[in-house]
Design a protein around this motif. Structure first.
Motif, PDB file in Angstrom:
ATOM      1  N   THR A  19       0.832  -1.208   0.000  1.00  0.00           N
ATOM      2  CA  THR A  19       0.000   0.000   0.000  1.00  0.00           C
ATOM      3  C   THR A  19       0.863   1.252   0.000  1.00  0.00           C
ATOM      4  O   THR A  19       0.641   2.181  -0.800  1.00  0.00           O
ATOM      5  CB  THR A  19      -0.933  -0.010   1.223  1.00  0.00           C
ATOM      6  OG1 THR A  19      -1.644  -1.240   1.280  1.00  0.00           O
ATOM      7  CG2 THR A  19      -1.919   1.149   1.155  1.00  0.00           C
ATOM      8  N   ASP A  44       2.747   2.204  -3.158  1.00  0.00           N
ATOM      9  CA  ASP A  44       1.940   2.940  -4.133  1.00  0.00           C
ATOM     10  C   ASP A  44       1.538   4.320  -3.642  1.00  0.00           C
ATOM     11  O   ASP A  44       1.370   5.245  -4.445  1.00  0.00           O
ATOM     12  CB  ASP A  44       0.662   2.157  -4.456  1.00  0.00           C
ATOM     13  CG  ASP A  44       0.911   0.967  -5.357  1.00  0.00           C
ATOM     14  OD1 ASP A  44       1.979   0.916  -5.992  1.00  0.00           O
ATOM     15  OD2 ASP A  44       0.035   0.095  -5.433  1.00  0.00           O
ATOM     16  N   ILE A  45       1.334   4.441  -2.340  1.00  0.00           N
ATOM     17  CA  ILE A  45       0.873   5.707  -1.743  1.00  0.00           C
ATOM     18  C   ILE A  45       1.869   6.077  -0.649  1.00  0.00           C
ATOM     19  O   ILE A  45       1.589   5.930   0.551  1.00  0.00           O
ATOM     20  CB  ILE A  45      -0.553   5.568  -1.170  1.00  0.00           C
ATOM     21  CG1 ILE A  45      -1.479   4.891  -2.183  1.00  0.00           C
ATOM     22  CG2 ILE A  45      -1.121   6.929  -0.762  1.00  0.00           C
ATOM     23  CD1 ILE A  45      -2.830   4.477  -1.617  1.00  0.00           C
ATOM     24  N   LEU A  87      -3.431   8.100   5.704  1.00  0.00           N
ATOM     25  CA  LEU A  87      -4.150   7.005   5.064  1.00  0.00           C
ATOM     26  C   LEU A  87      -4.731   6.120   6.158  1.00  0.00           C
ATOM     27  O   LEU A  87      -3.989   5.597   6.991  1.00  0.00           O
ATOM     28  CB  LEU A  87      -3.202   6.190   4.176  1.00  0.00           C
ATOM     29  CG  LEU A  87      -3.831   5.167   3.240  1.00  0.00           C
ATOM     30  CD1 LEU A  87      -4.719   5.846   2.199  1.00  0.00           C
ATOM     31  CD2 LEU A  87      -2.746   4.343   2.547  1.00  0.00           C
ATOM     32  N   SER A 119      -7.826   3.042   7.334  1.00  0.00           N
ATOM     33  CA  SER A 119      -8.731   1.980   6.896  1.00  0.00           C
ATOM     34  C   SER A 119      -9.752   1.628   7.973  1.00  0.00           C
ATOM     35  O   SER A 119     -10.601   0.757   7.759  1.00  0.00           O
ATOM     36  CB  SER A 119      -7.937   0.713   6.523  1.00  0.00           C
ATOM     37  OG  SER A 119      -7.285   0.177   7.667  1.00  0.00           O
ATOM     38  N   SER A 125      -1.709  -0.003  -8.081  1.00  0.00           N
ATOM     39  CA  SER A 125      -3.123   0.392  -7.973  1.00  0.00           C
ATOM     40  C   SER A 125      -3.714   0.166  -6.582  1.00  0.00           C
ATOM     41  O   SER A 125      -4.890  -0.168  -6.438  1.00  0.00           O
ATOM     42  CB  SER A 125      -3.971  -0.350  -9.023  1.00  0.00           C
ATOM     43  OG  SER A 125      -3.486  -0.117 -10.325  1.00  0.00           O
ATOM     44  N   SER A 126      -2.904   0.370  -5.567  1.00  0.00           N
ATOM     45  CA  SER A 126      -3.399   0.220  -4.202  1.00  0.00           C
ATOM     46  C   SER A 126      -4.374   1.339  -3.858  1.00  0.00           C
ATOM     47  O   SER A 126      -4.204   2.483  -4.294  1.00  0.00           O
ATOM     48  CB  SER A 126      -2.233   0.240  -3.210  1.00  0.00           C
ATOM     49  OG  SER A 126      -1.362  -0.846  -3.427  1.00  0.00           O
ATOM     50  N   ARG A 127      -5.380   1.003  -3.042  1.00  0.00           N
ATOM     51  CA  ARG A 127      -6.353   2.006  -2.625  1.00  0.00           C
ATOM     52  C   ARG A 127      -7.151   1.491  -1.443  1.00  0.00           C
ATOM     53  O   ARG A 127      -7.225   0.280  -1.206  1.00  0.00           O
ATOM     54  CB  ARG A 127      -7.315   2.355  -3.763  1.00  0.00           C
ATOM     55  CG  ARG A 127      -8.133   1.180  -4.275  1.00  0.00           C
ATOM     56  CD  ARG A 127      -8.835   1.486  -5.592  1.00  0.00           C
ATOM     57  NE  ARG A 127      -9.500   0.323  -6.153  1.00  0.00           N
ATOM     58  CZ  ARG A 127     -10.777   0.041  -6.007  1.00  0.00           C
ATOM     59  NH1 ARG A 127     -11.566   0.867  -5.310  1.00  0.00           N
ATOM     60  NH2 ARG A 127     -11.312  -1.045  -6.543  1.00  0.00           N
ATOM     61  N   ARG A 183     -12.748   3.939   0.964  1.00  0.00           N
ATOM     62  CA  ARG A 183     -13.229   4.667   2.133  1.00  0.00           C
ATOM     63  C   ARG A 183     -14.761   4.724   2.200  1.00  0.00           C
ATOM     64  O   ARG A 183     -15.353   4.629   3.276  1.00  0.00           O
ATOM     65  CB  ARG A 183     -12.638   6.082   2.104  1.00  0.00           C
ATOM     66  CG  ARG A 183     -13.073   6.968   3.272  1.00  0.00           C
ATOM     67  CD  ARG A 183     -12.594   8.411   3.057  1.00  0.00           C
ATOM     68  NE  ARG A 183     -13.134   9.294   4.072  1.00  0.00           N
ATOM     69  CZ  ARG A 183     -12.437   9.801   5.083  1.00  0.00           C
ATOM     70  NH1 ARG A 183     -11.152   9.495   5.223  1.00  0.00           N
ATOM     71  NH2 ARG A 183     -12.997  10.615   5.954  1.00  0.00           N
TER      72      ARG A 183
END
Length: 262
Positions: free
Chosen positions: A193, A196-197, A202, A204, A237-239, A242
């Protein structure tokens, strides 16, 4: 082969079956790893999953507590389950895809409210689980593997809403972060994660206790996707989804996604 994986603490797979199906219909990950299923394996509702093409599953369950499942529309075979810290809990299960990638799904103990094992047995159990996991990786360093789950630790300062205020709160204490990093180092894991970011807050997880979780935004990044060094560069393409935290009768966790080209 390219596949997308999601990890989600669902907080009862039977109570929130509709949310699982909504996620699968709208986001269509190839593999969905669930934690805190709170169900024996034979009571996990499969009809809706199968109708959407998710016909493969490995799981460990128990009535009312814990429980982990790997649900997939790609063929997979079970690759084991461990009882770290000998708790007798359903907290780990592994599966192997046809491309040889092994997926480990963990639900690490939350640790209770007091970050002191001398007065809080649950905190000791959490540290022992992490220690045994570290030692297992020292004994046999994993390869071509992905580790996901609710690891119940937010390791970085920008993984919590207030680093200073949470330093003595379970999930962000220095001793937990130290154990977390030792597990990562022992297995040669990469944080997919944050690869990528790399910058910025961030989260979760947002507590049910917040009157307006979205506005208050006092979150923590407790849910993780790791990859071994030999496949880490294939991840992208981590996300965090939310908005799933705002669905009707939601889990207090949001799903975390990553795609791998392997």
């Amino acid at each position: 082969m390219s596949f997308t994986l999601a990890t989600w603490n669902i907080n009862s797979v039977r109570l929130r079956e509709g949310l699982v199906l909504k996620l699968l219909r709208e986001e269509a990950p190839d593999v969905l790893c669930l934690q805190e299923c709170k169900s024996p394996v034979d009571r996990i509702p499969l009809e809706g999953l199968n109708a959407l093409g998710y016909t493969h599953m490995v799981a460990r369950g128990q009535k009312g507590y814990n429980g982990v499942a790997i649900i997939s529309r790609l063929p997979l075979v079970e690759a084991g389950a461990e009882d770290y810290a000998s708790l007798g809990h359903a907290r780990h299960v592994a599966a192997r895809l046809e491309n040889g990638v092994t997926i480990h799904n963990h639900y690490i103990p939350a640790g209770g409210d007091v970050p002191d094992r001398t007065v809080n047995e649950k905190f000791g159990q959490k540290l022992d689980y992490l220690t045994e996991l570290r030692d297992a990786f020292h004994a046999e360093r994993p390869s071509k593997s992905i580790l996901v789950g609710d690891l119940n630790i937010a390791p970085r300062e920008d993984d919590v809403w207030s680093h200073k205020q949470l330093l003595k709160v379970v999930s962000h204490t220095p001793i937990e972060v130290e154990h977390f990093n030792e597990v990562m180092d022992a297995g040669g894991w990469h944080d997919a994660t944050r690869n990528d970011i790399p910058e910025g807050v961030l989260y979760s997880w947002w507590s049910y206790r917040a009157r307006d979780w979205d506005t208050a935004d006092k979150g923590r990044r407790l849910d993780h996707v790791w990859a071994t060094a030999d496949i880490a560069s294939a991840g992208h393409s981590s996300r965090v989804l939310r908005n799933a935290r705002g669905w009707e009768k939601p889990s207090d966790h949001a799903p975390v996604f990553a795609t791998f080209d392997l």
